[in-house]
Design an enzyme around this catalytic site. Structure first.
Site, PDB file in Angstrom:
ATOM      1  N   ASP A 154      45.011  43.686  37.530  1.00 29.90           N
ATOM      2  CA  ASP A 154      45.179  42.476  38.326  1.00 29.90           C
ATOM      3  C   ASP A 154      46.428  42.436  38.763  1.00 29.90           C
ATOM      4  O   ASP A 154      47.373  42.467  37.713  1.00 29.90           O
ATOM      5  CB  ASP A 154      44.521  41.198  37.898  1.00 29.90           C
ATOM      6  CG  ASP A 154      43.196  41.357  37.738  1.00 29.90           C
ATOM      7  OD1 ASP A 154      42.432  41.656  38.442  1.00 29.90           O
ATOM      8  OD2 ASP A 154      42.492  40.912  36.581  1.00 29.90           O
TER       9      ASP A 154
ATOM     10  N   CYS B  67      41.784  42.415  33.620  1.00 27.90           N
ATOM     11  CA  CYS B  67      40.516  41.521  33.344  1.00 27.90           C
ATOM     12  C   CYS B  67      40.134  41.791  32.100  1.00 27.90           C
ATOM     13  O   CYS B  67      39.671  42.999  31.567  1.00 27.90           O
ATOM     14  CB  CYS B  67      39.603  42.228  34.637  1.00 27.90           C
ATOM     15  SG  CYS B  67      38.016  41.371  34.501  1.00 27.90           S
TER      16      CYS B  67
END
Length: 167
Positions: free
Chosen positions: A65, A58
């Site tokens: 992620d 992120c």
């Protein structure tokens, strides 16, 4: 074209396949992508990659992620070599970008590498904060039936959403 295998000329530029000492990049690395000649340029067909261990960061929090990435394309003259694709996708591990940007970057890099007739990239990210994001992008060669196909698939790609029971 012959169906008896590939000769050295056809595999020119493929350096990572079979190389045990391949290094995993620690930064975004589109230069690791390699391609080879499509022996079946006379027909349309799909090549699909399912990449269930994709990770990126992120850009705001630096948290990881996780996603499964689906890449489907119709090759023309060149095709992506799978080990180079694996190393390329791994290079996103320390790359900070939003989900939507990652999918579009992957698609753009593959278009630049292969100039396919058609390509689509779909990321199915695991939830963070109670929401999952599944960006889809596609492209068809301008001025051809593949451009019309891209428009049709984009407008209809999620008419029948899958049942989500594992995330």
């Amino acid at each position: 074209m012959s169906s008896t295998g590939r000769n050295g000329e056809e595999l020119q530029g493929v350096t990572l396949l079979g190389h045990r000492g391949a290094r995993y990049p620690d930064r975004y690395a589109p230069e690791v992508l390699e391609s080879f000649e499509n022996k079946h340029q006379n027909r349309d067909y799909f090549v699909k990659f399912n990449c269930p261990e994709f990770t990126s960061l992120c850009p705001m929090t630096g948290q990881p992620d996780f996603a499964t990435i689906y890449i489907s394309y119709m090759p023309d003259v060149r095709m992506v070599e799978s080990k180079s694709l694996k190393l390329y996708l791994f290079s996103f591990r320390n790359h900070g970008d939003f989900h939507e940007d990652c999918m579009n970057v992957i698609m753009n890099d593959l278009i630049a590498l292969m100039a396919p007739k058609y390509i689509e990239v779909w990321g199915k990210f695991t939830p963070r904060g109670g929401i999952s994001i599944d960006p889809y992008c596609n492209w068809g060669r301008p001025g051809t039936k593949y451009e019309r196909m891209a428009e049709h698939r984009l407008l209809n790609h999620d008419l029948y959403p899958e049942k989500i029971d594992n995330r």
